[in-house]
Design a protein around this motif. Structure first.
Motif, PDB file in Angstrom:
ATOM      1  N   UNK A 228       0.862  -1.181   0.000  1.00 22.34           N
ATOM      2  CA  UNK A 228       0.000   0.000   0.000  1.00 22.34           C
ATOM      3  C   UNK A 228       0.902   1.236   0.000  1.00 22.34           C
ATOM      4  N   UNK A 229       0.800   2.069  -1.008  1.00 18.72           N
ATOM      5  CA  UNK A 229       1.666   3.247  -1.071  1.00 18.72           C
ATOM      6  C   UNK A 229       1.033   4.325  -1.959  1.00 18.72           C
ATOM      7  N   UNK A 230       1.507   5.544  -1.759  1.00 19.90           N
ATOM      8  CA  UNK A 230       1.079   6.690  -2.547  1.00 19.90           C
ATOM      9  C   UNK A 230       2.315   7.344  -3.151  1.00 19.90           C
ATOM     10  N   UNK A 231       2.234   7.646  -4.445  1.00 26.38           N
ATOM     11  CA  UNK A 231       3.316   8.346  -5.127  1.00 26.38           C
ATOM     12  C   UNK A 231       2.828   9.714  -5.595  1.00 26.38           C
ATOM     13  N   UNK A 232       3.735  10.698  -5.577  1.00 30.76           N
ATOM     14  CA  UNK A 232       3.401  12.051  -5.987  1.00 30.76           C
ATOM     15  C   UNK A 232       4.552  12.631  -6.779  1.00 30.76           C
ATOM     16  N   UNK A 233       4.238  13.425  -7.791  1.00 29.88           N
ATOM     17  CA  UNK A 233       5.292  14.017  -8.592  1.00 29.88           C
ATOM     18  C   UNK A 233       4.768  14.972  -9.638  1.00 29.88           C
ATOM     19  N   UNK A 234       5.706  15.554 -10.387  1.00 29.87           N
ATOM     20  CA  UNK A 234       5.372  16.488 -11.447  1.00 29.87           C
ATOM     21  C   UNK A 234       5.032  15.784 -12.752  1.00 29.87           C
ATOM     22  N   UNK A 235       5.314  14.484 -12.802  1.00 32.86           N
ATOM     23  CA  UNK A 235       5.032  13.705 -14.004  1.00 32.86           C
ATOM     24  C   UNK A 235       4.652  12.298 -13.585  1.00 32.86           C
ATOM     25  N   UNK A 236       3.849  11.639 -14.414  1.00 31.84           N
ATOM     26  CA  UNK A 236       3.500  10.249 -14.115  1.00 31.84           C
ATOM     27  C   UNK A 236       4.496   9.264 -14.715  1.00 31.84           C
ATOM     28  N   UNK A 237       5.488   9.786 -15.408  1.00 28.87           N
ATOM     29  CA  UNK A 237       6.554   8.918 -15.920  1.00 28.87           C
ATOM     30  C   UNK A 237       7.542   8.564 -14.810  1.00 28.87           C
ATOM     31  N   UNK A 238       7.913   9.603 -14.040  1.00 27.88           N
ATOM     32  CA  UNK A 238       8.824   9.395 -12.910  1.00 27.88           C
ATOM     33  C   UNK A 238       8.306  10.208 -11.738  1.00 27.88           C
ATOM     34  N   UNK A 239       7.738   9.524 -10.748  1.00 27.87           N
ATOM     35  CA  UNK A 239       7.233  10.212  -9.558  1.00 27.87           C
ATOM     36  C   UNK A 239       8.394  10.663  -8.681  1.00 27.87           C
ATOM     37  N   UNK A 240       8.197  11.781  -7.980  1.00 28.47           N
ATOM     38  CA  UNK A 240       9.261  12.342  -7.140  1.00 28.47           C
ATOM     39  C   UNK A 240       9.376  11.641  -5.785  1.00 28.47           C
ATOM     40  N   UNK A 241       8.228  11.268  -5.191  1.00 30.74           N
ATOM     41  CA  UNK A 241       8.251  10.692  -3.844  1.00 30.74           C
ATOM     42  C   UNK A 241       7.296   9.514  -3.763  1.00 30.74           C
ATOM     43  N   UNK A 242       7.645   8.590  -2.881  1.00 28.45           N
ATOM     44  CA  UNK A 242       6.797   7.436  -2.591  1.00 28.45           C
ATOM     45  C   UNK A 242       6.603   7.358  -1.076  1.00 28.45           C
ATOM     46  N   UNK A 243       5.335   7.275  -0.637  1.00 28.65           N
ATOM     47  CA  UNK A 243       5.030   7.290   0.786  1.00 28.65           C
ATOM     48  C   UNK A 243       4.256   6.041   1.167  1.00 28.65           C
ATOM     49  N   UNK A 244       4.488   5.585   2.406  1.00 27.97           N
ATOM     50  CA  UNK A 244       3.801   4.393   2.892  1.00 27.97           C
ATOM     51  C   UNK A 244       3.629   4.489   4.407  1.00 27.97           C
ATOM     52  N   UNK A 245       3.051   3.428   4.995  1.00 24.59           N
ATOM     53  CA  UNK A 245       2.829   3.340   6.441  1.00 24.59           C
ATOM     54  C   UNK A 245       2.024   4.549   6.927  1.00 24.59           C
ATOM     55  N   UNK A 246       2.400   5.081   8.106  1.00 25.07           N
ATOM     56  CA  UNK A 246       1.630   6.186   8.694  1.00 25.07           C
ATOM     57  C   UNK A 246       2.488   7.413   8.940  1.00 25.07           C
ATOM     58  N   UNK A 247       3.514   7.592   8.145  1.00 26.01           N
ATOM     59  CA  UNK A 247       4.372   8.764   8.255  1.00 26.01           C
ATOM     60  C   UNK A 247       3.827   9.857   7.337  1.00 26.01           C
ATOM     61  N   UNK A 248       3.250  10.888   7.934  1.00 25.34           N
ATOM     62  CA  UNK A 248       2.620  11.941   7.133  1.00 25.34           C
ATOM     63  C   UNK A 248       3.654  12.652   6.276  1.00 25.34           C
TER      64      UNK A 248
END
Length: 352
Positions: A228-248
């Motif tokens: 289970x993870x969330x990715x965020x970035x300026x492009x969907x080709x290469x996301x800048x960050x990947x987040x998981x667990x409960x670390x805001x």
């Protein structure tokens, strides 16, 4: 002759005194009438809520029914609410548990308390509500109030979505400000096997900021192996960050006019995430989403709806007091006139 005039004078005095006494009694009756209980349901897309009498010191609650003022904000589903509290000044005495309190709930049942305010503060507070209903409560426990003028707050409806762009589709949002949350948030856990993609699209000269308000995904020791993870970035080709667990995650700021989000889940579930996005870079244009909302809210055709403003209970409290004073003055005037006429008639009766 003198004796007859004395009798007439006594009769006129009694009539005159009765008129004055009766008139002032009626005026006093209306002047001392208890004001209506504060609180109501608000359905406009933006508005204000004020403590009774604001900006003057609010009166203490005389009756038990007036001790708790409740305002319910209820807007169409698929929208969120942003509440701004610029300042407050409440009566507070913890020695005898005599303190007044402002409470804000993230639901329409006033059961999920989000914030509680005591004492006073001049720093602006912003309360974000992911759903279409919120509750504001003002609790008056103190038996007296000297110098505390209460609070004023404003609310506005912003776009919100918990829909998921699944099966290789992309869900695009274009409003200047809004919420995005995982499917099921906040009432239930997100489902298994999700593959969601969102695109936040701004105007070319703008950038976008993303602030995470809640983030609770399934536990993992490393994001490299997280299901289970969330990715965020300026492009969907290469996301800048990947987040998981409960670390805001930290606040994210785009380099251009787009932000991409990708949310995937495996066999585990948890509460999910909730974020707020906002465009920056120039004066905010009229939000098409909120413009449509305002137009649909104007169907009733009232003056407040035409301006998009909800009447506040602070204004309502003042208008109630003015109405009572107006009634008293209107009552006072006829009885005073009647008393003067009675005096003139008595004078003619006695001396003519």
């Amino acid at each position: 002759m003198i004796e007859a005039m004395d009798i007439k004078l006594v009769i006129c005095t009694v009539v005159f005194a009765y008129c004055l006494a009766h008139g002032f009694a009626r005026c006093s009756k209306y002047g001392q009438r208890s004001p209506k209980a504060c609180g109501r349901t608000l359905t406009a897309y933006r508005g204000e809520i004020k403590s009774p009498g604001y900006p003057h010191p609010y009166p203490p609650a005389i009756r038990d029914v007036d001790r708790v003022c409740t305002w319910i904000i209820a807007v169409p589903e698929g929208r969120g609410v942003k509440i701004t509290l610029p300042r407050y000044n409440l009566n507070y005495d913890n020695r005898e548990d005599q303190y007044d309190e402002l409470q804000i709930f993230s639901d329409g049942l006033c059961s999920d308390k989000d914030k509680s305010y005591l004492g006073n503060d001049t720093e602006t507070s912003v309360i974000n509500v992911p759903t279409n209903m919120a509750c504001v409560r003002f609790v008056r426990r103190a038996s007296e109030n000297i110098g505390h003028n209460g609070f004023t707050l404003s609310y506005e409806v912003i776009s919100a979505t918990g829909e998921c762009g699944a099966n290789q589709t992309v869900l695009t949002v274009t409003s200047d400000e809004g919420y995005i949350y995982s499917p099921g948030y906040p009432s239930s856990s997100y489902p298994q096997g999700l593959d969601c993609t969102w695109l936040i699209q701004a105007d070319p000269e703008q950038i976008i900021t993303v602030t995470f308000l809640d983030f609770q995904l399934s536990y993992t020791t490393s994001c490299d192996y997280a299901t289970d993870f969330l990715q965020i970035g300026n492009s969907n080709d290469t996301y800048d960050f990947k987040y998981c667990a409960s670390n805001k995650p930290e606040r994210f700021e785009s380099r251009g006019s787009q932000v991409w989000l990708s949310f995937e889940t495996g066999r585990w579930t948890n509460k999910g995430f909730w974020l707020k996005y906002q465009t920056l870079g120039r004066p905010l244009a009229a939000d098409p989403m909120n413009s449509v909302l305002s137009q649909s809210g104007n169907a009733a055709g009232t003056e407040n709806e035409l301006t998009g403003e909800a009447p506040s209970d602070g204004k309502r409290s003042q208008s109630t007091e003015e109405l009572l004073k107006s009634r008293a003055s209107r009552l006072h005037s006829p009885f005073l006139t009647l008393s003067v006429l009675s005096f003139i008639l008595c004078f003619q009766y006695v001396y003519l």
